[in-house]
Structure formats: C-alpha cells, structure tokens
Design an enzyme around this catalytic site. Sequence first.
Site, PDB file in Angstrom:
ATOM      1  N   ARG A 119      20.008  89.780 -42.560  1.00 28.38           N
ATOM      2  CA  ARG A 119      21.180  90.288 -43.286  1.00 28.38           C
ATOM      3  C   ARG A 119      21.999  91.193 -42.372  1.00 28.38           C
ATOM      4  O   ARG A 119      21.495  92.128 -41.787  1.00 28.38           O
ATOM      5  CB  ARG A 119      20.729  91.069 -44.531  1.00 28.38           C
ATOM      6  CG  ARG A 119      21.890  91.544 -45.390  1.00 28.38           C
ATOM      7  CD  ARG A 119      21.423  92.038 -46.744  1.00 28.38           C
ATOM      8  NE  ARG A 119      20.807  93.355 -46.695  1.00 28.38           N
ATOM      9  CZ  ARG A 119      20.438  94.041 -47.783  1.00 28.38           C
ATOM     10  NH1 ARG A 119      20.592  93.518 -48.990  1.00 28.38           N
ATOM     11  NH2 ARG A 119      19.886  95.232 -47.658  1.00 28.38           N
ATOM     12  N   GLY A 191      27.976  89.916 -37.988  1.00 31.92           N
ATOM     13  CA  GLY A 191      27.047  88.853 -37.608  1.00 31.92           C
ATOM     14  C   GLY A 191      27.216  87.583 -38.408  1.00 31.92           C
ATOM     15  O   GLY A 191      27.366  86.491 -37.847  1.00 31.92           O
ATOM     16  N   GLY A 192      27.231  87.694 -39.730  1.00 26.96           N
ATOM     17  CA  GLY A 192      27.384  86.513 -40.574  1.00 26.96           C
ATOM     18  C   GLY A 192      28.793  85.972 -40.562  1.00 26.96           C
ATOM     19  O   GLY A 192      29.001  84.752 -40.543  1.00 26.96           O
ATOM     20  N   TYR A 495      31.713  80.615 -47.532  1.00 27.17           N
ATOM     21  CA  TYR A 495      31.779  80.713 -48.993  1.00 27.17           C
ATOM     22  C   TYR A 495      30.548  79.994 -49.551  1.00 27.17           C
ATOM     23  O   TYR A 495      30.646  79.040 -50.310  1.00 27.17           O
ATOM     24  CB  TYR A 495      33.046  80.060 -49.544  1.00 27.17           C
ATOM     25  CG  TYR A 495      34.334  80.782 -49.224  1.00 27.17           C
ATOM     26  CD1 TYR A 495      34.342  82.048 -48.639  1.00 27.17           C
ATOM     27  CD2 TYR A 495      35.565  80.189 -49.505  1.00 27.17           C
ATOM     28  CE1 TYR A 495      35.532  82.699 -48.350  1.00 27.17           C
ATOM     29  CE2 TYR A 495      36.765  80.854 -49.222  1.00 27.17           C
ATOM     30  CZ  TYR A 495      36.733  82.101 -48.643  1.00 27.17           C
ATOM     31  OH  TYR A 495      37.914  82.745 -48.355  1.00 27.17           O
TER      32      TYR A 495
END
Length: 559
Positions: A119, A191-192, A495
């Site tokens: 995460r 990061g994501g 998304y």
Amino acid sequence: MKKSSQSSTMSCSCLLLLFHFLLLLKFSSLSLGASDSVYDSFVNCLTTKSIPQSEISKIVYSPNNASFNPILQAYVRNRRFFNSSTTSKPVIIVTPTEESHVSSAVLCTKETNLQLKIRSGGHDYEGISYISDVPFIMLDMFNLRSISINVNDNTAWVQAGATLGELYYNIWTKSNVLGFPAGVCPTVGVGGHLSGGGYGNMLRKFGLSVDNVLDARLVDVNGRIWDRKAMGEDLFWAIKGGGGASFGVILAFQIQLVQVPQTVTYFRVERFLDQNATDAVLQWQNVVNKIDNDLFIRLLVQPITVKNKEKKVKGKKKAQQKSIRVTFIALFLGDSSRLISLVSNELPALGLTKQDCFEMSWIDSVLQWANFDNTTKPIALLNRTGDPLNFLKRKSDYVQEPIPRDGLESIFQKMISLGKAGIVFNPYGGRMAEIAEGETPFPHRAGILFKIQYSVNWNEEGAAAEKEYLTQIGDLYSFMTPFVSKNPRQAYLNYRDLDIGTNDQGPHSLEEGRVYGTMYFKNNFDRLVKVKSAVDPTNFFRNEQSIPTQGTTKPRKMF
C-alpha cells in the site's frame, strides 16, 4: 404440556447457542495463536537479515499492538473496507523506513509463505492493497516518502509512499514554472498512481505520469534492489502502467518535470438541461480531442433535484423535479484572453464569459482542482488525511465515437431514474494520441475521445444500502454498453474494478487474468505475462487482479 414443550425448546436453543459460542472461542484462540506464531517467525526472520530488534519494534505491528488499527485505518479511503467485521485484516503490518527493510520484508514474507499486499496511498477503489481473502502481510510504504528536486535538469526522485500533494508542494518550493502531469487528488500515493499509468489534467499537453518517468528503484522477489539499468527495459516497461505490485515493490521513481506557464486559467461552469447542457456536451464531444493541447475540460454529469420555479400552491410544499447538472471544469495553460477566444470559437454552446475565468499560478490551480477554497495556501497539500470517508464504488469506460443526441438524452434520463450514480468525462487527444499503444502497458491512446468514470458515494450503513448503490452503478454501466469501446470493452487499471474479473491464482490463473487483463491492457497483456513469468515465476507478487504467470500457480499455504 404446551408450557413444558416451550421450556424444553428454549433449553435446547440455549445449549446450542452456548455450544456455538464455545466453538467460536476455540477457533478464535487457535487463530490468535497461529497469528502470534507467524509474527514470532517473521520477527525472527528479520533479525537474521541484520535488522536490529530496536528497529523491528518500530516498523512491525501485530494485531495485539495498540498502533495496529490506527495504522491500518489511516490510509483506508473507502468506507466499505473500514473497521468492518466482515473485512479481513493483515496478520502483520510492516512500515519500512529504509529500503533495506523492504527487501527483508519481502524475503521474510516468502519464508512465512503468506501473501504480501503493498500500500502506497490506499486509493485503490477495491481496497486490494489492504484486504485479502487469505492470510497476508501488509507492507505500508507511508514512511518512505522523500522527494528530491533537481532544478538544473528538471528532474525529481520521489519515493513510493509520498503523496501527489507532497510532490506538487516540493516542486513549488523550488520553482514556479515547473510542474508534473499527475492526478488532481493530493492524497493519492505516488507508488500506485505512477505504476498504474497516472492520469491528470495536463495529459493532453504532456501525456500520462508514466510518459514522464525516467528511472525507478524496485525490490524484486529475491529481495534485490534494482534501478532501470539493472532491471532491464522489459521490467522497466512493465511497471510504467502495468501495475507495480505484480512485479515487485516500487521504492521510488525518477520523473521528468515539465514547464508550466507562470499564469494558467481555471474555470468551473455549471449547465442544466434547461440551459442547453445537452448542446454543450454534444459540442464538447466533437472538439474534445482536437482542441488546443493547452486546454483540458472535464465534465461532471450528475443527477440532481431542483425546486420548481412556479409559485407554491397554498398549503402545499413547493414542487421538486429531477434534472441533470453538467459541470465543466477546465485547466488552461495560458491566460484568460486566449482561453476565451479559443472556447468561443470551438465551444460556443458553453457560453463562457470573462467572469467565469480565473487566472492563477499552476500550484494554485492544483488547489482549486482539489476543491480547496481560493484562500488556501500550498502547504495544505502536505495534509495526508484526505476527504471525509464515504462508501463508494467506481467503474470506467472509454468512448471512441461521439454519443449522438438521442443517446445522451437517454443516458441523462437513465441517470435521473437511478437517482445517485454520476459520470465523469475526461478528454483525450493531444499528446495522448501521439504515443503508440505499446510504448507503455497503458494502451488507451489514439482513437479515444474521452474516458468515463462512473461514480457513486453513500453514507448509509448496512448491506441493503450497499446493494442498492452497487446495483445503481452496475445498471448505469450496463446501460452504457452501446456507447463505449468494444472487443475488448476497455477499462483503466487505476480505477480498479473487481466486477470485470478476478483471479483465484489457481490452475486457471492465466485464463482468468486474460479476462480483466485485456480490458486494462489490450494487446499489451501478453507481453506483461512474459515479463511477469521471467521476473516472478512463482507468482509471489499477486493480488485479485495481478498479472498471472504463463505456468500453473504454486498453491498457497494456509497457517
């Protein structure tokens, strides 16, 4: 006899309840004991990786630790997965403060044979970075958030746990003519966001975030730390839009900053159905991908309730009616005079006026797009807390041909009948159309007019409310089928939407992965599978929608 029968039944019921309670206590104690055992094994493993016990106690948390729940909940961005008895929790949370901690965490998670979830910001809509249906360890990157700006060559190194707001703020402290093309929500983790593509309001001028990535640092399945040169161009290609969590742990990205003018212009204009909103949307569709690359206009389409303008009938409440509100939100990389001229010629149905336009610095436009008021200072971008927590669901689509008037009218009526689900239209064209589909894993390039995000939020607790709202957005998504891309129906990885397919990591992993993989990546999916198979052949880095390997997945061991 009747009374005696009832007493007997009640006694049996009580005994049955007591039996179930004792059984639950037994399994709970077994689970807790197993969890403690895993924690001890994990900590012992970390000590063998030369991490002092004094450091381990500051970065490793078991469910028995008072800080466990606050850390877990701090970056939960979807209330559907917040503090719920039905939501799974990690066995251990690791919050590394050094790159070496990440390497050790990967190796020790392998030794426990558990799943690793990574995460960086928590904005994944389905929560798959912090929930799982099997026991797992969560690696939370929020302590790794250093940012280094180099104004001499207009580059920056930014660690994965930094937020976009922190990145924008740090750029601003060094220069008022530099920016970076990324998302408009400041609490999104770097990061994501970047490893999934990175979408923002300067994409028509500069492309996606990943189109401006120069280098990266990543921990592989064997705990090694690689930069671009060491990892090779195939893996570097894969993490620029293919989702970093399928291939390793992203530590940091080196990015190319872009030149922004000292003055940009922002506007936010609302139009309703009785104010020619449909005409403005039709016109917007026809020019959206061909208009000046300096201009980005997003549309928010929302069902609303408006009061009837007629006089109130005596003794009765004023009547209400349903309508659609379309909000046009724009960033223009230039002054308002040029913007007014441009929009008057290309999008006259909008009726934009000088009073609608606000000139400002780029950093102030960042604040406007993040819904701060016009007195807010840039330091507000350092706030990592985010908006109030809502229950939410998101989905996505891509549009390749303008939706005709009757199609738009039918969509608006469908939204009114549903009542809550909204739509966001995000324009393409410009730089996006100039980059080949295979240049990065993100394939949605030339031929796309705009991307759709479907959105529904709610505050009501309970399964019934959740079912109602999920049904609404599902119905709207189904209704849109004739108007969006086909073969495959495309979707945007960032998304995240588990409705389009999931992977149980079993013998049919490749086939399951292809279902959602072709929607996210089109023809780039097969190359991603090859890279995955080469760098992570045992499929250690896995989640519900990860890139599968070419071979059969190794079965997961439960403790």
